[in-house]
Design an enzyme around this catalytic site. Structure first.
Site, PDB file in Angstrom:
ATOM      1  N   ASP A  76       0.862  -1.183   0.000  1.00 14.45           N
ATOM      2  CA  ASP A  76       0.000   0.000   0.000  1.00 14.45           C
ATOM      3  C   ASP A  76       0.894   1.227   0.000  1.00 14.45           C
ATOM      4  O   ASP A  76       2.108   1.126   0.217  1.00 14.45           O
ATOM      5  CB  ASP A  76      -0.898  -0.013   1.251  1.00 14.45           C
ATOM      6  CG  ASP A  76      -1.820   1.198   1.331  1.00 14.45           C
ATOM      7  OD1 ASP A  76      -2.393   1.578   0.292  1.00 14.45           O
ATOM      8  OD2 ASP A  76      -1.963   1.782   2.423  1.00 14.45           O
ATOM      9  N   SER A  77       0.296   2.393  -0.165  1.00 17.20           N
ATOM     10  CA  SER A  77       1.062   3.640  -0.088  1.00 17.20           C
ATOM     11  C   SER A  77       1.545   3.914   1.334  1.00 17.20           C
ATOM     12  O   SER A  77       2.426   4.739   1.536  1.00 17.20           O
ATOM     13  CB  SER A  77       0.184   4.807  -0.534  1.00 17.20           C
ATOM     14  OG  SER A  77      -0.899   4.945   0.363  1.00 17.20           O
ATOM     15  N   CYS A 131     -11.090   2.836   0.153  1.00 15.60           N
ATOM     16  CA  CYS A 131      -9.682   3.122   0.422  1.00 15.60           C
ATOM     17  C   CYS A 131      -9.317   2.282   1.636  1.00 15.60           C
ATOM     18  O   CYS A 131     -10.076   2.259   2.624  1.00 15.60           O
ATOM     19  CB  CYS A 131      -9.492   4.603   0.721  1.00 15.60           C
ATOM     20  SG  CYS A 131      -7.847   5.008   1.358  1.00 15.60           S
ATOM     21  N   CYS A 191      -4.440  -1.643  -1.779  1.00 15.07           N
ATOM     22  CA  CYS A 191      -4.604  -0.214  -2.034  1.00 15.07           C
ATOM     23  C   CYS A 191      -5.602  -0.063  -3.177  1.00 15.07           C
ATOM     24  O   CYS A 191      -5.399  -0.627  -4.260  1.00 15.07           O
ATOM     25  CB  CYS A 191      -3.258   0.398  -2.435  1.00 15.07           C
ATOM     26  SG  CYS A 191      -3.354   2.132  -2.903  1.00 15.07           S
ATOM     27  N   HIS A 212      -7.292   2.673   3.910  1.00 12.52           N
ATOM     28  CA  HIS A 212      -7.098   3.406   5.170  1.00 12.52           C
ATOM     29  C   HIS A 212      -8.426   3.581   5.925  1.00 12.52           C
ATOM     30  O   HIS A 212      -8.434   3.747   7.147  1.00 12.52           O
ATOM     31  CB  HIS A 212      -6.545   4.808   4.900  1.00 12.52           C
ATOM     32  CG  HIS A 212      -5.075   4.851   4.593  1.00 12.52           C
ATOM     33  ND1 HIS A 212      -4.547   4.376   3.420  1.00 12.52           N
ATOM     34  CD2 HIS A 212      -4.026   5.344   5.312  1.00 12.52           C
ATOM     35  CE1 HIS A 212      -3.227   4.581   3.415  1.00 12.52           C
ATOM     36  NE2 HIS A 212      -2.888   5.156   4.553  1.00 12.52           N
ATOM     37  N   GLU A 242      -2.602   8.633   8.424  1.00 15.19           N
ATOM     38  CA  GLU A 242      -1.161   8.334   8.504  1.00 15.19           C
ATOM     39  C   GLU A 242      -0.531   9.039   9.706  1.00 15.19           C
ATOM     40  O   GLU A 242       0.442   8.568  10.270  1.00 15.19           O
ATOM     41  CB  GLU A 242      -0.443   8.775   7.210  1.00 15.19           C
ATOM     42  CG  GLU A 242      -0.715   7.884   6.006  1.00 15.19           C
ATOM     43  CD  GLU A 242       0.036   6.547   6.045  1.00 15.19           C
ATOM     44  OE1 GLU A 242       1.141   6.495   6.590  1.00 15.19           O
ATOM     45  OE2 GLU A 242      -0.520   5.545   5.524  1.00 15.19           O
TER      46      GLU A 242
HETATM   47  N1  DGL Z   1      -4.850   2.969   1.026  1.00 13.31           N
HETATM   48  C1  DGL Z   1      -4.815   3.652  -0.255  1.00 13.31           C
HETATM   49  C2  DGL Z   1      -6.064   3.301  -1.036  1.00 13.31           C
HETATM   50  O1  DGL Z   1      -6.692   2.300  -0.725  1.00 13.31           O
HETATM   51  C3  DGL Z   1      -4.575   5.092   0.021  1.00 13.31           C
HETATM   52  C4  DGL Z   1      -4.126   5.864  -1.124  1.00 13.31           C
HETATM   53  C5  DGL Z   1      -3.330   7.096  -0.845  1.00 13.31           C
HETATM   54  O2  DGL Z   1      -2.161   6.950  -0.511  1.00 13.31           O
HETATM   55  O3  DGL Z   1      -3.836   8.189  -1.087  1.00 13.31           O
HETATM   56  O4  DGL Z   1      -6.456   3.968  -1.970  1.00 13.31           O
END
Ligand code: DGL
Length: 272
Positions: free
Chosen positions: A10-11, A187, A73, A189, A154
């Site tokens: 993931d990011s 998302c 992600c 997150h 985050e």
């Molecule tokens: N967890 C990522 C997603 O599902 C987050 C993306 C981001 O870094 O903006 O889209």
């Protein structure tokens, strides 16, 4: 039987919500996780940039000997799934959108008003709507981008009044204006704030793709006869910027669920 790890990326730390779901349902599986904390968020970046980052990380996971990759992600799943599958045909690669879309189509009817929230890139791509309409073209679907959620999460700003205000700022008009009864957390997150969303909008049915993808992971492993047994339990969590915050958030997310599992934190140098 195959004890090679399952790779997730993931990011940042959002994809850990997929990992906790896997640990609950398939506790014998080993995990390698990569959170690109040095370059998060992805959701407002150009598609070509996201593709470059994803390719580096998937390449690293393949070299690390994973038996499959889960794109934990939505932003990457929406934009790079086919590209990564073509680039790395040696391992099965799953995204989080298709399994959730199937579930939404199977559990909703034309009477439902379905909202999807996600990053700008995910929402602009229309990937959820396209995937859901493949199964049922007549559902009512509304999409909305909530770009400030990821940076706040985050930073560990999760269960407090700042996040409550942010949720209402983005979602009051979206939920009430469209008469939503179903909300897809588009998302990875967002499951970290789903308790607050549920408290603020108690009548919404929440769909969590981070949980749903585990059914598809199980199927890939069963079909390939590559489920693990419990002999090796070490999981490795890489971050491209191993900040104190990332470590604190891992502690917060896993709570006691890592009992019996050895978790190592390894800094990943930036030469990916
Ligand atoms: N967890 C990522 C997603 O599902 C987050 C993306 C981001 O870094 O903006 O889209």
């Amino acid at each position: 039987m195959d004890n090679r790890p399952v790779g997730f990326f993931d990011s940042g730390l959002g994809g850990l919500t997929c990992v906790t779901s896997l640990m609950k349902e398939l506790p014998d599986e080993r995990i390698i996780y990569f959170g690109d904390t040095a370059r998060t968020p992805y959701g407002s970046k150009a598609e070509s940039t996201i593709r470059g980052f994803s390719e580096e990380i998937a390449g690293f996971l393949v070299k690390s000997g994973v038996k499959m990759i889960v794109i934990a992600c939505n932003t990457v799943s929406a934009t790079c799934l086919n590209h990564l599958r073509e680039r790395f045909p040696e391992v099965p690669i799953l995204g989080v959108i298709e399994p959730a879309a199937r579930k939404v189509a199977a559990t909703c009817s034309e009477k439902n008003n379905i909202g999807i929230i996600g990053t700008k890139v995910t929402i602009t791509s229309g990937a959820y709507e396209k995937a859901i309409r493949k199964y049922n073209a007549d559902l009512n679907i509304f999409e909305y981008a909530c770009p400030a959620f990821v940076p706040l999460i985050e930073e560990g700003i999760i269960d407090n009044e700042i996040m409550d205000l942010m949720i209402k700022y983005y979602m009051d008009d979206f939920v009430y204006g469209n008469g939503l009864d179903t909300l897809v957390l588009g998302c990875t997150h967002y499951p970290l704030i789903s308790g607050s969303i549920e408290r603020i909008y108690p009548r919404l049915r929440i769909v969590n793709p981070s949980q749903i993808v585990v059914g598809d992971i199980r199927k890939v492993l069963e079909d390939g006869d590559t489920l693990a047994d419990a002999s090796e339990r070490d999981n490795v969590f890489y971050a491209s910027d191993l900040s104190e915050n990332f470590i604190n958030m891992i502690d917060y997310i896993f709570k006691n669920e890592t009992a019996g599992t050895k978790v190592k934190f390894l800094n990943f140098d930036r030469r990916i």
